[in-house]
Each structure stands twice: as C-alpha cells, then as structure tokens.
Motif scaffolding. Structure first.
Motif, PDB file in Angstrom:
ATOM      1  N   MET A   1       9.241   6.340   4.004  1.00 53.79           N
ATOM      2  CA  MET A   1       8.573   7.549   3.539  1.00 53.79           C
ATOM      3  C   MET A   1       9.445   8.258   2.510  1.00 53.79           C
ATOM      4  O   MET A   1      10.663   8.096   2.498  1.00 53.79           O
ATOM      5  CB  MET A   1       8.312   8.491   4.712  1.00 53.79           C
ATOM      6  N   ALA A   2       8.796   9.060   1.666  1.00 56.68           N
ATOM      7  CA  ALA A   2       9.495   9.880   0.680  1.00 56.68           C
ATOM      8  C   ALA A   2       8.591  11.068   0.369  1.00 56.68           C
ATOM      9  O   ALA A   2       7.427  11.087   0.765  1.00 56.68           O
ATOM     10  CB  ALA A   2       9.780   9.080  -0.576  1.00 56.68           C
TER      11      ALA A   2
ATOM     12  N   VAL B   1       3.760  13.884   0.597  1.00 56.32           N
ATOM     13  CA  VAL B   1       4.498  12.891   1.372  1.00 56.32           C
ATOM     14  C   VAL B   1       3.878  11.522   1.117  1.00 56.32           C
ATOM     15  O   VAL B   1       2.667  11.342   1.281  1.00 56.32           O
ATOM     16  CB  VAL B   1       4.466  13.220   2.880  1.00 56.32           C
ATOM     17  N   ALA B   2       4.699  10.588   0.698  1.00 55.45           N
ATOM     18  CA  ALA B   2       4.253   9.220   0.433  1.00 55.45           C
ATOM     19  C   ALA B   2       4.825   8.300   1.495  1.00 55.45           C
ATOM     20  O   ALA B   2       5.950   8.489   1.959  1.00 55.45           O
ATOM     21  CB  ALA B   2       4.714   8.770  -0.950  1.00 55.45           C
ATOM     22  N   SER B   3       4.027   7.297   1.878  1.00 58.71           N
ATOM     23  CA  SER B   3       4.498   6.321   2.865  1.00 58.71           C
ATOM     24  C   SER B   3       3.966   4.934   2.523  1.00 58.71           C
ATOM     25  O   SER B   3       2.950   4.788   1.842  1.00 58.71           O
ATOM     26  CB  SER B   3       4.053   6.717   4.272  1.00 58.71           C
TER      27      SER B   3
ATOM     28  N   ARG C   1       7.204   8.250  -7.442  1.00 56.14           N
ATOM     29  CA  ARG C   1       8.496   7.743  -7.946  1.00 56.14           C
ATOM     30  C   ARG C   1       9.506   7.585  -6.807  1.00 56.14           C
ATOM     31  O   ARG C   1      10.226   6.582  -6.723  1.00 56.14           O
ATOM     32  CB  ARG C   1       9.058   8.685  -9.013  1.00 56.14           C
ATOM     33  N   GLU C   2       9.542   8.574  -5.936  1.00 51.16           N
ATOM     34  CA  GLU C   2      10.500   8.541  -4.819  1.00 51.16           C
ATOM     35  C   GLU C   2      10.191   7.424  -3.834  1.00 51.16           C
ATOM     36  O   GLU C   2      11.101   6.806  -3.282  1.00 51.16           O
ATOM     37  CB  GLU C   2      10.533   9.894  -4.107  1.00 51.16           C
ATOM     38  N   ILE C   3       8.899   7.140  -3.593  1.00 49.07           N
ATOM     39  CA  ILE C   3       8.566   6.080  -2.627  1.00 49.07           C
ATOM     40  C   ILE C   3       8.948   4.712  -3.191  1.00 49.07           C
ATOM     41  O   ILE C   3       9.296   3.805  -2.437  1.00 49.07           O
ATOM     42  CB  ILE C   3       7.086   6.129  -2.179  1.00 49.07           C
TER      43      ILE C   3
ATOM     44  N   SER D   1       0.847  -1.188   0.000  1.00 46.38           N
ATOM     45  CA  SER D   1       0.000   0.000   0.000  1.00 46.38           C
ATOM     46  C   SER D   1       0.884   1.239   0.000  1.00 46.38           C
ATOM     47  O   SER D   1       1.931   1.251   0.637  1.00 46.38           O
ATOM     48  CB  SER D   1      -0.872   0.038   1.260  1.00 46.38           C
ATOM     49  N   VAL D   2       0.455   2.267  -0.707  1.00 41.75           N
ATOM     50  CA  VAL D   2       1.151   3.554  -0.706  1.00 41.75           C
ATOM     51  C   VAL D   2       0.112   4.629  -0.421  1.00 41.75           C
ATOM     52  O   VAL D   2      -0.921   4.688  -1.082  1.00 41.75           O
ATOM     53  CB  VAL D   2       1.841   3.841  -2.050  1.00 41.75           C
TER      54      VAL D   2
END
Length: 67
Positions: A28-29, A18-20, A39-41, A5-6
């Motif tokens: 997190m990213a 903020v993505a986790s 993309r970062e997560i 899950s994101v």
C-alpha cells in the motif's frame, strides 16, 4: 506483459488517496492526489517484489482480467 491491479480509494478522515495492490499482500501507499498515490504505489510495488525475492518468497502472478 501483465500488470498488477491497483486500487485507489479516498480516505476522508486523513484526506489522502490510498493505493493498494491486492495481489501483493500489504502493498500500500498514499498521496495527497490520485496521481501521487499512483506514483508511490509503483515504488512500493518494486520494493515489495525486491524484498520478497531477497527473502526467497514467491512472487504472486498478476490476476488476469478478461474484458
């Protein structure tokens, strides 16, 4: 293959997304757009799993979501 899950949330103070990944504690990213945060997560998730494997830590299974 199951996916983790994101969650993505906008931070109005820092003006970033903020993505986790809840299944991966502390994973997190962030990014200036939702797409960049996503993309970062993906990179953060790969590094989280790689580090856990190197440290001999268990990798949590993705939560199963029934729709």
């Amino acid at each position: 293959m199951a996916e983790y899950s994101v969650f993505i949330k906008y931070d109005p103070i820092d003006k970033i997304y903020v993505a986790s990944v809840p299944e991966l504690s502390g994973c997190m990213a962030h990014g200036s757009t939702k797409e960049q945060a996503l993309r970062e997560i993906e990179t953060a998730k790969e590094l989280w799993i790689k580090t856990a494997l190197e440290d001999g830590q268990p990798i949590p299974e993705p939560d199963l979501l029934v729709v």
